[in-house]
Design an enzyme around this catalytic site. Structure first.
Site, mmCIF file in Angstrom:
data_model
loop_
_atom_site.group_PDB
_atom_site.id
_atom_site.type_symbol
_atom_site.label_atom_id
_atom_site.label_comp_id
_atom_site.label_asym_id
_atom_site.label_seq_id
_atom_site.Cartn_x
_atom_site.Cartn_y
_atom_site.Cartn_z
ATOM 1 N N ASP A 117 120.601 65.803 104.899
ATOM 2 C CA ASP A 117 121.276 65.473 106.430
ATOM 3 C C ASP A 117 121.075 64.061 106.522
ATOM 4 O O ASP A 117 120.219 63.500 106.066
ATOM 5 C CB ASP A 117 120.718 66.426 107.198
ATOM 6 C CG ASP A 117 121.267 66.396 108.729
ATOM 7 O OD1 ASP A 117 122.474 66.325 108.555
ATOM 8 O OD2 ASP A 117 120.504 66.007 109.747
ATOM 9 N N ASP A 320 116.323 68.056 109.848
ATOM 10 C CA ASP A 320 115.015 68.166 110.924
ATOM 11 C C ASP A 320 115.615 69.011 112.015
ATOM 12 O O ASP A 320 114.956 68.720 113.069
ATOM 13 C CB ASP A 320 114.799 66.475 110.962
ATOM 14 C CG ASP A 320 115.798 65.743 111.815
ATOM 15 O OD1 ASP A 320 117.101 66.134 111.529
ATOM 16 O OD2 ASP A 320 115.828 64.956 112.678
ATOM 17 N N ASP A 324 120.459 72.334 111.526
ATOM 18 C CA ASP A 324 120.055 72.416 110.290
ATOM 19 C C ASP A 324 119.435 73.731 109.754
ATOM 20 O O ASP A 324 119.556 73.994 108.691
ATOM 21 C CB ASP A 324 119.203 71.294 109.788
ATOM 22 C CG ASP A 324 119.764 70.021 109.893
ATOM 23 O OD1 ASP A 324 121.120 69.639 109.764
ATOM 24 O OD2 ASP A 324 119.287 69.043 110.581
#
Length: 436
Positions: A117, A320, A324
């Protein structure tokens, strides 16, 4: 005390050390066939020595029967996996890596694809406003303050890093924000609000197009900003384009080294983000990532993980944030950044306490080292048992007149367990491939 972060870390490590990975079940399967086979061999040994051996035949038969049972005791086979798992997870904890279980430690060595990400993972997650551009047909100084006023007022209650950057910029310039009369977040696109009687839209290009907002040439400015790795956000007031606010999230200092190290391990590195394609590719280029999944809505991240798994890939997802979590749970191995949200950490298989991306490289390298150690243990434990059973059964007696005393067999069996534990303890000297 049991509610502290340290207590939770200790609990997680203890649970991981006590868990049973798939490779341990292989040892159980081997033992389930091995033990009955040894009992049958020992009974046959007794029979052969009793009926065909020299006098006193019962004594020889009994000694060799016992020697076979003792020498083949699969203690080392049972110790092969748990000792390596215990040392491996303990070493991981010392390096700031928490494995939720033995299965995560084992699966990590099979990975061939890793999705990173962008915001908060590759980048610091603390973006700042870099540019404020107004519609060219209006006075720049007035428009700049108005743009920031409306944008900051709309984002005042937001927890999104980009929104916080806008509010922070307004505070730095002593611009007093207003309360929104109406607010609605549009996931993956932006937001809409009503401020001082005006309808405000703040978001990406797709949001402007969905609402049929004419941008009066602002697209070119947005493209330029995107090429510089910045995230442009369009602002419209009462259905008319007002300007652009560009926000940049700087890379973590360790991101490029971590990506290079992951590629050297043979992994395909992919970046996933909700940012537009130009911005995403600019960031990816800085860290050396070739494949980018851009303009991905939060709820679609897990779908992209599924698509990669459908291609036969073993996928790790690194993130994080709350959005996600579904992707972290869907991935073969979910890796959460410890500086992120509790939800992400709860959904993950591995947590990096410090948030340093080099921990991913260490986790995969530690997994490879641990599985290699387990296979060494299983091989030597099994090889030892198989090779010494004939000796214990007395196969050397007709040629050399040698029998294996049960006491010596017991000592040899104990030494096999010691050798397996000693080999597992070598993992204590494991060092991360890339250091701080």
């Amino acid at each position: 005390g049991k509610e502290t972060a340290l207590a939770q870390i200790i609990k997680m490590v203890q649970e991981a050390q006590g868990s049973k990975p798939p490779i341990a079940r292989l040892a159980d399967i081997i033992a389930s066939y091995f033990v009955p086979a040894v009992i049958i061999i020992s009974v046959i040994t007794f029979g052969i020595w009793y009926f065909l051996g020299p006098a006193p035949s019962f004594t020889y038969a009994l000694l060799n029967f016992v020697a076979v049972l003792i020498i083949a005791c699969p203690c080392a086979l049972g110790l092969a996996t748990p000792t390596s798992i215990m040392v491996g997870t303990g070493n991981g904890a010392m390096n700031g890596i928490l494995f939720r279980g033995g299965e995560a430690l084992e699966t990590a060595h099979k990975l061939n694809t890793i999705i990173l990400d962008k915001t908060g993972t590759l980048t610091k997650g603390e973006p700042s406003v870099t540019d404020i551009l107004g519609d060219k047909g209006q006075g720049a100084s007035v428009v700049e303050k108005e743009i920031l006023l409306f944008a900051a007022s709309a984002e005042k209650g937001s927890e999104h890093p980009l929104g916080e950057a806008i509010v922070r910029k307004a505070r730095e310039l002593n611009i007093e924000t207003k309360d929104a009369e109406k607010f609605n977040a549009i996931p993956g696109h932006g937001l809409e609000a009503r401020i001082q009687g005006k309808d405000i839209l703040l978001g990406n290009l797709k949001l402007m197009r969905d609402r049929s907002i004419k941008l009066n040439g602002l697209e070119k400015e947005a493209e330029r900003l995107s090429d510089e790795g910045k995230t442009p956000m369009f602002l419209s007031v009462d259905g008319k384009a007002a300007g652009i606010i560009a926000v940049a999230d700087t890379l973590k200092p360790d991101s490029k080294n971590a990506v290079n190290a992951l590629r050297k391990l043979g992994l395909e590195v992919i970046m996933i983000t909700g940012d537009n394609t130009r911005t995403a590719e600019a960031i990816a280029k800085q860290v050396g990532i070739e494949r980018v999944l851009s303009e991905v809505l939060p709820e679609d991240k897990a779908r992209h993980v599924k698509m990669l798994q459908a291609e036969g890939k073993k996928v790790a997802m690194v993130g994080d944030g709350i959005n996600d979590a579904p992707a972290l749970a869907q991935a073969d191995v979910g890796i959460a950044i410890g500086t992120g949200t509790d939800v992400a950490m709860e959904a993950s298989d591995i947590t990096l306490i410090s948030g340093d991306l080099r921990g991913i490289v260490t986790a995969i390298a530690l997994s490879k080292a641990t599985i290699r150690n387990i296979k060494q243990n299983l091989f030597w434990a099994f090889f030892y048992n198989i090779s010494l059973i004939p000796v214990a059964a007395g196969v050397l007696y007709p040629f050399l007149g040698v029998l294996l005393d049960p006491m010596i067999a017991a000592g040899a069996m104990g030494m096999s367990s010691v050798s397996v534990v000693s080999n597992a303890l070598r993992l204590r000297w494991f060092r991360p491939p890339i250091s701080a």
